[in-house]
Design a protein around this motif. Structure first.
Motif: not given
Length: 225
Positions: A45, A49, A56, A59-60, A66-67
């Motif tokens: 990640r 990102a 970004r 995934l963040c 992102s989870r």
């Protein structure tokens, strides 16, 4: 010597698989897996990102992905591998990719907002433009609204109109591109050749279920056959 170089040249898929193997040998544990066309591709990640605003956010950020450990992507596998390899290594082996693959990679680069990759491939395609691939390059440029690339394709087609009309790839043009092509200058191309090419295009579209082709659907006059 030349044959040896060709036989040892790696494809993008080979390069990526070797790259993944190198990551494993360095014990770099991934924290995300991309599921693309049934294949799992490991990723990191923070690395992705840092390299891409798209990843970004994906995934963040606050998105569901992102989870998630597994992220499913509806994209073509080999072009995605090329993009992933670029994000990790900064390298994109243009000379080892055919035109169709380059177009697919550029489409993904456009989607992922990787402007440098998009510009790089666009310039390379311009250098490799030929009668056999200009229609494919034009269609792709229109999908991504690349005005300069569109203009370069149209100029090439103007200068090589006779050969483009005769080539089978002319049949892959969209109705809009055909109409734009017909409005441009053809230098010394006989009208009969223009008519035959457009009639063949329209006939193929009609057979394929494209009833909105709207161009020369009837059989050509006897003198044009």
């Amino acid at each position: 010597m030349k044959k040896q170089e060709m036989s040892t040249q790696k494809t993008t898929a080979d390069n990526f698989d070797a790259f993944i193997a190198d990551m494993a040998s360095l014990h770099m544990s991934s924290d995300v897996e991309f599921l693309v066309e049934g294949q799992r591709l490991p990723g990191h990640r923070q690395v992705l990102a840092k390299r891409s605003e798209y990843f970004r956010a994906l995934l963040c950020g606050s998105m569901l992905e992102s989870r998630q450990r597994e992220v499913r992507l509806e994209v073509p596998l080999e072009p995605f591998k090329a993009i992933l390899e670029y994000l990790y290594t900064g390298k994109l082996p243009l000379s080892s990719l055919d035109v169709d693959m380059l177009i697919d990679v550029r489409d993904l680069a456009h989607f992922y907002c990787l402007g440098y990759v998009e510009t790089l491939i666009t310039g390379y395609l311009q250098q490799k433009m030929s009668v056999s691939n200009v229609c494919a390059i034009l269609n792709a440029a229109k999908r991504c609204d690349l005005e300069q690339s569109i203009e370069e394709c149209q100029t090439f087609m103007d200068q090589n109109a006779y050969d483009v009309l005769k080539h089978d790839s002319f049949q892959m043009l969209t109705k809009q591109s055909i109409e734009e092509f017909l409005r441009r200058d053809f230098f010394n191309v006989p009208e009969v050749d223009i008519f035959r090419a457009v009639w063949k295009w329209s006939d193929k579209k009609s057979q394929g279920g494209h009833q909105d082709s709207g161009l020369a659907r009837t059989s050509p006059p006897h003198e044009y056959r």
